[in-house]
Design an enzyme around this catalytic site. Structure first.
Site, PDB file in Angstrom:
ATOM      1  N   TRP A  93       0.970  -1.355   0.020  1.00 40.14           N
ATOM      2  CA  TRP A  93       0.271  -0.104  -0.207  1.00 40.14           C
ATOM      3  C   TRP A  93       1.167   1.354   0.368  1.00 40.14           C
ATOM      4  O   TRP A  93       0.537   1.865  -1.037  1.00 40.14           O
ATOM      5  CB  TRP A  93      -1.159   0.335   1.569  1.00 40.14           C
ATOM      6  CG  TRP A  93      -1.726   1.384   1.019  1.00 40.14           C
ATOM      7  CD1 TRP A  93      -2.653   1.513   0.189  1.00 40.14           C
ATOM      8  CD2 TRP A  93      -1.368   2.440   2.003  1.00 40.14           C
ATOM      9  NE1 TRP A  93      -3.520   2.797   1.000  1.00 40.14           N
ATOM     10  CE2 TRP A  93      -2.373   3.104   2.210  1.00 40.14           C
ATOM     11  CE3 TRP A  93      -0.366   2.769   3.134  1.00 40.14           C
ATOM     12  CZ2 TRP A  93      -2.645   3.928   2.870  1.00 40.14           C
ATOM     13  CZ3 TRP A  93      -0.358   3.567   4.016  1.00 40.14           C
ATOM     14  CH2 TRP A  93      -1.253   4.503   3.407  1.00 40.14           C
ATOM     15  N   HIS A  94       2.029   0.936   0.962  1.00 36.06           N
ATOM     16  CA  HIS A  94       2.919   2.587   0.623  1.00 36.06           C
ATOM     17  C   HIS A  94       3.938   3.099  -0.860  1.00 36.06           C
ATOM     18  O   HIS A  94       3.406   3.670  -0.924  1.00 36.06           O
ATOM     19  CB  HIS A  94       3.830   1.536   2.413  1.00 36.06           C
ATOM     20  CG  HIS A  94       3.318   2.619   2.727  1.00 36.06           C
ATOM     21  ND1 HIS A  94       2.397   1.644   3.658  1.00 36.06           N
ATOM     22  CD2 HIS A  94       3.326   3.611   4.124  1.00 36.06           C
ATOM     23  CE1 HIS A  94       2.317   1.626   5.180  1.00 36.06           C
ATOM     24  NE2 HIS A  94       2.849   3.622   5.437  1.00 36.06           N
ATOM     25  N   GLY A  95       3.986   1.984  -1.413  1.00 39.00           N
ATOM     26  CA  GLY A  95       4.532   1.943  -2.717  1.00 39.00           C
ATOM     27  C   GLY A  95       5.287   0.773  -2.777  1.00 39.00           C
ATOM     28  O   GLY A  95       6.253  -0.025  -2.144  1.00 39.00           O
TER      29      GLY A  95
END
Length: 268
Positions: free
Chosen positions: A265-267
C-alpha cells in the site's frame, strides 16, 4: 462504491459478488496508479536481460492526490455494509463529502463511514470549545511540521544523499534519532492540522498518534503509530484472514500477510 452499497442493501443475496467487484475496482485503480510504471520498468529490464531490444513505453500516470487514503475509506464503506455494520447512505453528496473532505484527504487520518456519515446528517453550531481545541491542534501541528520536522529534514536528507557515507557510528546514531523525530513530527503534525480543521468545520476525526515513542513493545508501538491505518489493516485484513483464532502459527502467517499488504500500500 456508492451504488455497490445501495445494491447490497437491495439485493442481499448478491452481496458477496458485489463486494468482490467493489474491492477489485478499488485495488485495481490503486494498483494501476502505484504499480503500472514499476511493472513496465521491470518488464523492460527483463527484455534487456534476454537481449530483446524492444522497450515498453512508460505510462507516466499522474498519481491522484490522496488516492491511498480515500481508496481505503471507500473500501471500508462497502465492507462495513457487507458485514451489516453500516446502512448505505442515499445522499451521494454525503458519500463524496465523506471521501473527499479536504483536511484529511492527503495524509489522513483514515476516517470510517460509520463515524463520519452520522456527523454529516446534522448541522450543529460550533462551540467555543471546538474553536479553541481546533486552534491548539492546528497551531501545534504547524509547529511540529514546520519548526521541528522541516528543520531536521535538511541534516537528515544531506546525510542520506552523500555519495560517500560518513564512516562514524556515532554520527549515524544521531542522524537516525533525528530521522525518527522528523517523520513523527512531520506525519503527526499533518494529522493534528487535519483534526483541528475538522473541529473548525464541526467534525470529529480520530486521533492518529498517541506518543508512539514511549511504547514499551513493538505491538504497543503499532497501537500508537498511525492508528487509523493500523486499525484499518487489523479490522479489514488481519481479522478477515482469521486473526489469531486458528493458533499461533496461523496468527503469525496472517500478521506477515497483513504487513506485506501494508508495505505494498505504501508503494513499490
Amino acid at each position: 462504491d456508492f451504488f455497490a452499497g445501495l445494491a447490497m442493501s437491495r439485493f442481499p443475496n448478491r452481496k458477496k459478488p458485489l463486494l468482490v467487484l467493489s474491492i477489485m475496482g478499488n485495488v485495481g485503480a490503486l494498483g494501476t496508479f502505484k504499480y503500472l510504471n514499476f511493472g513496465i520498468n521491470n518488464a523492460n529490464w527483463l527484455l534487456q536481460l534476454f537481449g530483446i531490444d524492444a522497450q515498453i513505453p512508460s505510462a507516466n500516470l499522474i498519481l491522484p492526490v490522496g488516492i491511498s487514503f480515500y481508496t481505503f475509506q471507500s473500501m471500508s464503506y462497502t465492507i462495513d455494509i457487507y458485514r451489516g455494520r453500516l446502512k448505505p447512505t442515499r445522499n451521494i453528496f454525503h458519500f463524496f463529502a465523506y471521501l473527499a473532505l479536504f483536511p484529511q484527504l492527503v495524509a489522513g487520518p483514515i476516517v470510517r463511514a460509520r463515524d463520519l456519515l452520522p456527523q454529516l446528517k446534522v448541522v450543529k453550531p460550533l462551540t467555543e470549545q471546538q474553536r479553541w481545541e481546533g486552534l491548539n491542534l492546528v497551531g501545534f501541528g504547524f509547529f511540529k511540521k514546520v519548526v521541528i520536522a522541516d528543520a531536521l529534514a535538511k541534516a537528515v536528507n544531506d546525510a542520506f544523499a552523500r555519495s560517500t557515507p560518513v564512516d562514524s557510528a556515532g554520527y549515524w546514531w544521531v542522524i537516525m534519532i533525528m530521522f525518527a523525530f522528523q517523520i513523527y513530527c512531520d506525519f503527526s503534525g499533518y494529522s493534528d492540522i487535519a483534526r483541528g480543521l475538522g473541529k473548525w468545520m464541526g467534525y470529529e476525526f480520530p486521533v492518529n498518534f498517541r506518543n508512539p515513542y514511549i511504547a514499551s513493545s513493538f505491538q504497543e508501538f503499532w497501537q500508537r503509530w498511525h492508528i487509523s491505518l493500523s486499525t484499518w489493516f487489523r479490522d479489514y485484513v488481519y481479522i478477515s484472514l482469521g486473526g489469531s483464532r486458528k493458533g499461533k502459527f496461523k496468527a503469525h502467517v496472517n500478521m506477515w500477510i497483513t504487513m506485506l499488504i501494508s508495505g505494498l500500500w505504501h508503494g513499490a
